[in-house]
Design an enzyme around this catalytic site. Structure first.
Site: not given
Ligand code: PIT
Length: 236
Positions: A18, A21, A23-24, A137, A140
């Site tokens: 998905l 970024g 965020f991994g 941002k 996020n």
């Molecule tokens: C996506 C699609 C989705 C959720 C996310 C990313 C969530 C990422 C995320 C990453 C974190 C966190 C919470 C949410 O603490 O449905 O592309 O590090």
């Protein structure tokens, strides 16, 4: 054939990313404990050291504290073994607000308003639960494919959690780590004497509307204002 990984009652489709970024790696997943199974997102986090484990556990604590608001990503489950941690979260299928900007160019003030309002409500919810995001941002802020005005604030990896007082309400104390993304950072983040959490989120949540909407930025007055010297922080 999609590659499916089973983790407890969840199935992660590691062939369907998905996002990838800051965020991994985040994959499509299903929560099989529900009937019918519920689509969700799975973030896979490699655990290489003891500090990785502590970081993930902190993120889970934060997500548990803020889950349950429509503008904040909800945590559905958490699993960890020796090598990986998995966070299972609500699905946001609309991509990042950042990509929406790239795809469609600038938004009008009217189009920007629902996002800005939802962002303020989501951040206020976090603060009411003692959580300071510290990295608000465009990247996020996820969008929902089903509900065009809805946003989900993600990535609590840099968040700070305040302790609760005797009345159960958070006690806001000074923070000291200079974290976050440069162009969204409140000036006082760099103060050696520390900074209060809620105002730095308030600063950074003002930046996305400025970036996606020229009417909100109402140049030329807003831009030089950002270059002013830091505001003095009130004493505690
Ligand atoms: C996506 C699609 C989705 C959720 C996310 C990313 C969530 C990422 C995320 C990453 C974190 C966190 C919470 C949410 O603490 O449905 O592309 O590090």
């Amino acid at each position: 054939m999609p590659e499916i990984q089973k983790i407890g009652s969840f199935e992660a489709n590691v062939s369907r990313k998905l996002g990838d970024g800051g965020f991994g790696e985040v994959f499509r997943a299903k929560d099989q404990s529900e009937d019918p199974p519920v689509e969700c997102a799975a973030k896979k986090i490699p655990l290489k050291s003891k500090s990785d484990v502590e970081v993930v556990e902190h993120e889970v604590d934060v997500l548990k504290a803020v889950s349950g608001h429509p503008a904040v990503i909800g945590l559905r489950g958490f699993h960890k073994d020796e090598r990986f941690a998995w966070l299972f979260m609500e699905l946001a299928t609309g991509g990042e607000l950042f990509d929406r900007l790239i795809d469609s160019g600038n938004l009008s003030e009217k189009a920007c308003w629902p996002y800005a309002k939802a962002l303020v409500e989501g951040v206020l919810h976090c603060h009411n639960h003692g959580v300071i995001h510290r990295d608000i941002k465009l990247e996020n802020i996820m969008l929902s494919a089903e509900d065009p005005g809805a946003i989900k604030l993600i990535d609590f990896g840099l968040a700070a959690q305040m302790k609760a007082g005797a009345d159960g309400k958070p006690v806001f104390e000074k923070l000291y780590e200079s974290v976050g993304t440069k162009s969204y950072r409140a000036p006082e983040i760099n103060d050696k004497s520390g900074y209060m959490g809620p105002p730095v989120d308030t600063w950074s949540m003002g930046v996305p509307p400025l970036r996606i909407c020229p009417e909100c930025a109402c140049a030329p007055t807003a831009v030089p204002a950002l270059a002013l010297p830091p505001m003095p922080t009130p004493p505690l």
